[in-house]
Design an enzyme around this catalytic site. Sequence first.
Site, PDB file in Angstrom:
ATOM      1  N   ARG A  34      -2.084   7.915 -28.605  1.00  0.00           N
ATOM      2  CA  ARG A  34      -2.071   6.498 -28.202  1.00  0.00           C
ATOM      3  C   ARG A  34      -0.652   5.943 -28.094  1.00  0.00           C
ATOM      4  O   ARG A  34      -0.389   4.799 -28.447  1.00  0.00           O
ATOM      5  CB  ARG A  34      -2.882   5.640 -29.189  1.00  0.00           C
ATOM      6  CG  ARG A  34      -4.361   6.000 -29.262  1.00  0.00           C
ATOM      7  CD  ARG A  34      -5.065   5.675 -27.953  1.00  0.00           C
ATOM      8  NE  ARG A  34      -6.496   5.583 -28.126  1.00  0.00           N
ATOM      9  CZ  ARG A  34      -7.156   4.452 -28.329  1.00  0.00           C
ATOM     10  NH1 ARG A  34      -6.537   3.308 -28.377  1.00  0.00           N
ATOM     11  NH2 ARG A  34      -8.460   4.477 -28.447  1.00  0.00           N
ATOM     12  N   ARG A  38      -1.143  -1.080 -26.550  1.00  0.00           N
ATOM     13  CA  ARG A  38      -0.895  -2.501 -26.818  1.00  0.00           C
ATOM     14  C   ARG A  38       0.245  -2.809 -27.768  1.00  0.00           C
ATOM     15  O   ARG A  38       0.672  -3.948 -27.857  1.00  0.00           O
ATOM     16  CB  ARG A  38      -2.185  -3.152 -27.352  1.00  0.00           C
ATOM     17  CG  ARG A  38      -3.221  -3.330 -26.277  1.00  0.00           C
ATOM     18  CD  ARG A  38      -4.565  -3.600 -26.875  1.00  0.00           C
ATOM     19  NE  ARG A  38      -4.955  -2.459 -27.684  1.00  0.00           N
ATOM     20  CZ  ARG A  38      -6.102  -2.365 -28.331  1.00  0.00           C
ATOM     21  NH1 ARG A  38      -6.965  -3.353 -28.275  1.00  0.00           N
ATOM     22  NH2 ARG A  38      -6.392  -1.288 -29.030  1.00  0.00           N
ATOM     23  N   ARG A  47      -0.723  -5.459 -18.749  1.00  0.00           N
ATOM     24  CA  ARG A  47      -2.107  -5.712 -19.188  1.00  0.00           C
ATOM     25  C   ARG A  47      -2.544  -7.146 -18.903  1.00  0.00           C
ATOM     26  O   ARG A  47      -3.713  -7.391 -18.579  1.00  0.00           O
ATOM     27  CB  ARG A  47      -2.207  -5.393 -20.684  1.00  0.00           C
ATOM     28  CG  ARG A  47      -3.560  -5.614 -21.320  1.00  0.00           C
ATOM     29  CD  ARG A  47      -4.576  -4.570 -20.867  1.00  0.00           C
ATOM     30  NE  ARG A  47      -5.809  -4.705 -21.618  1.00  0.00           N
ATOM     31  CZ  ARG A  47      -6.782  -5.549 -21.301  1.00  0.00           C
ATOM     32  NH1 ARG A  47      -6.673  -6.319 -20.222  1.00  0.00           N
ATOM     33  NH2 ARG A  47      -7.864  -5.627 -22.049  1.00  0.00           N
ATOM     34  N   ASP A  83      -8.918   6.985 -20.303  1.00  0.00           N
ATOM     35  CA  ASP A  83      -9.692   6.871 -21.539  1.00  0.00           C
ATOM     36  C   ASP A  83     -10.733   7.980 -21.577  1.00  0.00           C
ATOM     37  O   ASP A  83     -11.194   8.442 -20.526  1.00  0.00           O
ATOM     38  CB  ASP A  83     -10.386   5.513 -21.643  1.00  0.00           C
ATOM     39  CG  ASP A  83     -10.869   5.274 -23.075  1.00  0.00           C
ATOM     40  OD1 ASP A  83     -10.050   4.851 -23.905  1.00  0.00           O
ATOM     41  OD2 ASP A  83     -12.051   5.562 -23.368  1.00  0.00           O
ATOM     42  N   TYR A 160     -20.783   7.802 -28.244  1.00  0.00           N
ATOM     43  CA  TYR A 160     -20.649   6.499 -27.565  1.00  0.00           C
ATOM     44  C   TYR A 160     -21.802   6.267 -26.595  1.00  0.00           C
ATOM     45  O   TYR A 160     -22.322   5.159 -26.469  1.00  0.00           O
ATOM     46  CB  TYR A 160     -19.329   6.420 -26.795  1.00  0.00           C
ATOM     47  CG  TYR A 160     -18.149   6.103 -27.674  1.00  0.00           C
ATOM     48  CD1 TYR A 160     -17.920   4.808 -28.144  1.00  0.00           C
ATOM     49  CD2 TYR A 160     -17.252   7.096 -28.054  1.00  0.00           C
ATOM     50  CE1 TYR A 160     -16.839   4.521 -28.961  1.00  0.00           C
ATOM     51  CE2 TYR A 160     -16.173   6.814 -28.872  1.00  0.00           C
ATOM     52  CZ  TYR A 160     -15.976   5.520 -29.319  1.00  0.00           C
ATOM     53  OH  TYR A 160     -14.916   5.239 -30.136  1.00  0.00           O
TER      54      TYR A 160
HETATM   55  O1  CP3 Z   1      -2.817   8.200 -25.936  1.00  0.00           O
HETATM   56  C1  CP3 Z   1      -2.479   7.569 -24.906  1.00  0.00           C
HETATM   57  O2  CP3 Z   1      -1.489   6.838 -24.859  1.00  0.00           O
HETATM   58  C2  CP3 Z   1      -3.286   7.825 -23.643  1.00  0.00           C
HETATM   59  C3  CP3 Z   1      -4.382   6.962 -23.376  1.00  0.00           C
HETATM   60  C4  CP3 Z   1      -5.628   6.944 -24.268  1.00  0.00           C
HETATM   61  C5  CP3 Z   1      -6.407   5.750 -24.443  1.00  0.00           C
HETATM   62  N1  CP3 Z   1      -7.524   6.098 -25.155  1.00  0.00           N
HETATM   63  C6  CP3 Z   1      -6.052   4.437 -23.900  1.00  0.00           C
HETATM   64  C7  CP3 Z   1      -6.750   3.247 -24.371  1.00  0.00           C
HETATM   65  C8  CP3 Z   1      -6.282   7.979 -24.945  1.00  0.00           C
HETATM   66  C9  CP3 Z   1      -5.880   9.432 -25.122  1.00  0.00           C
HETATM   67  C10 CP3 Z   1      -7.478   7.422 -25.483  1.00  0.00           C
HETATM   68  C11 CP3 Z   1      -8.462   8.211 -26.248  1.00  0.00           C
HETATM   69  C12 CP3 Z   1      -9.631   7.534 -26.831  1.00  0.00           C
HETATM   70  N2  CP3 Z   1     -10.334   6.453 -26.350  1.00  0.00           N
HETATM   71  C13 CP3 Z   1     -10.281   7.985 -27.999  1.00  0.00           C
HETATM   72  C14 CP3 Z   1      -9.905   9.226 -28.795  1.00  0.00           C
HETATM   73  C15 CP3 Z   1      -8.723   9.003 -29.668  1.00  0.00           C
HETATM   74  C16 CP3 Z   1      -8.959   8.021 -30.782  1.00  0.00           C
HETATM   75  O3  CP3 Z   1      -8.272   6.982 -30.777  1.00  0.00           O
HETATM   76  O4  CP3 Z   1      -9.816   8.286 -31.642  1.00  0.00           O
HETATM   77  C17 CP3 Z   1     -11.351   7.122 -28.238  1.00  0.00           C
HETATM   78  C18 CP3 Z   1     -12.350   7.225 -29.384  1.00  0.00           C
HETATM   79  C19 CP3 Z   1     -11.388   6.162 -27.184  1.00  0.00           C
HETATM   80  C20 CP3 Z   1     -12.393   5.076 -26.981  1.00  0.00           C
HETATM   81  C21 CP3 Z   1     -11.786   3.749 -26.881  1.00  0.00           C
HETATM   82  N3  CP3 Z   1     -10.966   3.305 -25.866  1.00  0.00           N
HETATM   83  C22 CP3 Z   1     -11.972   2.653 -27.789  1.00  0.00           C
HETATM   84  C23 CP3 Z   1     -12.801   2.715 -29.052  1.00  0.00           C
HETATM   85  C24 CP3 Z   1     -11.242   1.569 -27.278  1.00  0.00           C
HETATM   86  C25 CP3 Z   1     -11.199   0.145 -27.823  1.00  0.00           C
HETATM   87  C26 CP3 Z   1     -10.446   0.045 -29.078  1.00  0.00           C
HETATM   88  C27 CP3 Z   1      -8.992   0.353 -28.904  1.00  0.00           C
HETATM   89  O5  CP3 Z   1      -8.502   1.245 -29.593  1.00  0.00           O
HETATM   90  O6  CP3 Z   1      -8.357  -0.297 -28.091  1.00  0.00           O
HETATM   91  C28 CP3 Z   1     -10.586   1.999 -26.113  1.00  0.00           C
HETATM   92  C29 CP3 Z   1      -9.673   1.203 -25.248  1.00  0.00           C
HETATM   93  C30 CP3 Z   1      -8.340   1.766 -24.952  1.00  0.00           C
HETATM   94  N4  CP3 Z   1      -8.090   3.092 -24.649  1.00  0.00           N
HETATM   95  C31 CP3 Z   1      -7.113   1.049 -24.892  1.00  0.00           C
HETATM   96  C32 CP3 Z   1      -6.117   1.965 -24.513  1.00  0.00           C
HETATM   97  C33 CP3 Z   1      -4.653   1.682 -24.242  1.00  0.00           C
HETATM   98  C34 CP3 Z   1      -6.940  -0.452 -25.112  1.00  0.00           C
HETATM   99  C35 CP3 Z   1      -7.197  -1.171 -23.844  1.00  0.00           C
HETATM  100  C36 CP3 Z   1      -6.693  -2.593 -23.841  1.00  0.00           C
HETATM  101  O7  CP3 Z   1      -5.539  -2.806 -23.432  1.00  0.00           O
HETATM  102  O8  CP3 Z   1      -7.465  -3.467 -24.206  1.00  0.00           O
END
Ligand code: CP3
Length: 357
Positions: A34, A38, A47, A83, A160
Amino acid sequence: MMTKTNKRRTAESCRYLRAVHGDKLVIPPVWFMRQAGRYLPEYMTIRKENSFLEMCTNPEIACEIALQPIHRFSLDAAILFSDILIPLVPMGANLSFVESYGPKIVNPIRTDSDIERIKEVNPDNDLSYVLKTLILLDKKLPHNTALIGFAGAPFTLSSYWIEGKKPEPFINIKKMMYNKPDSFLKLQEKLAKMLTDYLVSQYKAGADCVQLFDTWAGVLSEYEYRKYNLSVLNTIFDRLRAHRIPTAYFVKDCSHLLNALKELHCDVIGLDWKTPLGHARSIIGPDKALQGNLDPTVLFADEHIIRAEVRRILAESCSNDGYIFNLGHGILPGTDPDKVAIVIDEIREGNKRIAEV
Ligand code: CP3
């Protein structure tokens, strides 16, 4: 067909890939799960003007966001901006990301006919924007910076999709797993087929390595993990190995699963912060690279604590052939980017400072 097979980055030019292949490096490569997101003001600027899904589906924007942490920190690897839930959309999931709630799927998978209705995905057509993002990144990244593609592992994706939201406490997925194991395995196999094609396409579009995120598989006992997850994962890794694609696998809450993780046919295992690196190495053995595992909340502590924690982890990993520094889970929103810079400085410069004293 979007194909890019002559790799710009190789194990010779790229420290991350050397570690994936098992080389021991005095200063380990570093990237952060990640790392684009944000906590970065430059991410928030983009964003404000776009929804998260718009950002994922626009290759120019997704490329720019993936490069933001590279420009700021000179990391050893960039990760695709997307994602794990994105490929569920062409499979038929009605997905949205809701502010302060997270992912939401309004048509969750609950019955056999729901599983029957899942659409086959052709990544080159249905996920072409992801592949275009990788092609752009491949061109723009320096030769020493690896490009990591990724996807969610079948168990985590189905958690999910079956729950329709953040899956805790995993009642619907486990209900299907216990009551209808054949249906559950059918769903895992459909996801495994999609994921293999998707990750091969990512590699052909420019990814150097692909990481499977199995965030939630730690809710399975070792017995259940072996019964419902291990062989599905190995069908994916075996098919990727046949294409000589380097692979990494991350699972949170993995301490009780180390003996099973040893049996995965992947190159790198990512560990959460509760699992001691040395202990993991003693069980997993020398044949896989290890990645991890600083607690993401350490980045909220004072500088001297962060530096001491980084040194502790480096000391634990020093006998490791094939080691990649990372967190034990993703960077949390609210993290100060300067604290991320301190971690990198301690990894790259800390050794030299200690030698000078
Ligand atoms: O790592 C990186 O920088 C690459 C991008 C990336 C995102 N999500 C961007 C994202 C990666 C590799 C993921 C993986 C992901 N997504 C996982 C596995 C890793 C982990 O964190 O356990 C999971 C479970 C998700 C599912 C997901 N996506 C959730 C639960 C959420 C909402 C909560 C949160 O953490 O924001 C997201 C949204 C998300 N994925 C955002 C980003 C940058 C936030 C989006 C926003 O700007 O609102």
